[in-house]
Motif scaffolding. Structure first.
Motif, PDB file in Angstrom:
ATOM      1  N   GLU A   1       0.830  -1.209   0.000  1.00 36.71           N
ATOM      2  CA  GLU A   1       0.000   0.000   0.000  1.00 36.71           C
ATOM      3  C   GLU A   1       0.861   1.254   0.000  1.00 36.71           C
ATOM      4  OE1 GLU A   1      -3.839   0.689   1.740  1.00 36.71           O
ATOM      5  OE2 GLU A   1      -3.724  -1.280   2.701  1.00 36.71           O
TER       6      GLU A   1
ATOM      7  N   VAL B   1      -3.915   6.425  -0.651  1.00 37.47           N
ATOM      8  CA  VAL B   1      -4.169   6.115   0.753  1.00 37.47           C
ATOM      9  C   VAL B   1      -3.094   6.807   1.586  1.00 37.47           C
ATOM     10  CG1 VAL B   1      -4.465   4.284   2.469  1.00 37.47           C
ATOM     11  CG2 VAL B   1      -5.116   3.868   0.080  1.00 37.47           C
TER      12      VAL B   1
ATOM     13  N   THR C   1      -3.015   6.453   7.510  1.00 38.72           N
ATOM     14  CA  THR C   1      -4.097   5.479   7.406  1.00 38.72           C
ATOM     15  C   THR C   1      -3.532   4.080   7.204  1.00 38.72           C
ATOM     16  OG1 THR C   1      -5.589   7.147   6.499  1.00 38.72           O
ATOM     17  CG2 THR C   1      -6.162   4.836   6.090  1.00 38.72           C
TER      18      THR C   1
ATOM     19  N   SER D   1      -1.849   2.935  10.510  1.00 41.04           N
ATOM     20  CA  SER D   1      -2.874   2.694  11.531  1.00 41.04           C
ATOM     21  C   SER D   1      -3.651   1.410  11.275  1.00 41.04           C
ATOM     22  CB  SER D   1      -3.831   3.891  11.587  1.00 41.04           C
ATOM     23  OG  SER D   1      -4.861   3.661  12.502  1.00 41.04           O
ATOM     24  N   GLU D   2      -4.034   1.189  10.022  1.00 39.75           N
ATOM     25  CA  GLU D   2      -4.796  -0.018   9.688  1.00 39.75           C
ATOM     26  C   GLU D   2      -4.002  -1.285   9.969  1.00 39.75           C
ATOM     27  OE1 GLU D   2      -7.993  -0.411   8.630  1.00 39.75           O
ATOM     28  OE2 GLU D   2      -8.326   1.741   8.827  1.00 39.75           O
TER      29      GLU D   2
END
Length: 133
Positions: A88, A95, A99, A102-103
């Motif tokens: 990612e 993104v 984020t 944290s995810e």
């Protein structure tokens, strides 16, 4: 993360893996485990992308491991978390870094204690600084 873990464990081909998750897991209950609905396009991109860029991802993760540690020393769930998060950060500029980190910290908490979640945080933060500036 679950799909990448399964691929690591069984060597399932990506098309078969995606089909299985689309038909039998996403949004379903399997053996008393409830799988959340997912953004299928994002899910597919993560699985395909993390698999296609595995060498690059593993190199990015390995470069941030402490001296004397190798990717082979990490257990399979941790590898799946780090590979998905690193993909990612590399490929999904849409993104935000915060984020992503944290995810994957949240995912780590589902499997590990605080120490390992901190490891995920530090490693993905290092990757983020390297690839996103």
């Amino acid at each position: 993360m679950q799909a990448l873990y399964q691929r690591e464990m069984e060597g399932t081909a990506v098309p078969a893996l995606l089909h299985e998750f689309h038909q039998h897991r996403l949004g379903a209950t399997v053996e008393d485990v409830e799988y959340a609905d997912a953004d299928v396009d994002l899910f597919d991109d993560l699985v395909r992308g993390a698999t296609a860029r595995a060498e690059e991802i593993d190199a990015a993760v390995s470069a941030r491991l402490a001296s004397g540690w190798t990717l082979a020393r990490l257990d399979k769930p941790m590898k799946a978390i780090l590979r998905a998060g690193t993909y990612e950060l590399l490929a999904r500029a849409d993104v935000p870094v915060g984020t992503v980190i944290s995810e994957y910290i949240d995912v780590a908490h589902a499997f590990y204690e605080r120490r390992e979640a901190g490891f995920v945080n530090g490693l993905l933060d290092g990757v983020a600084k390297a690839v996103r500036g």
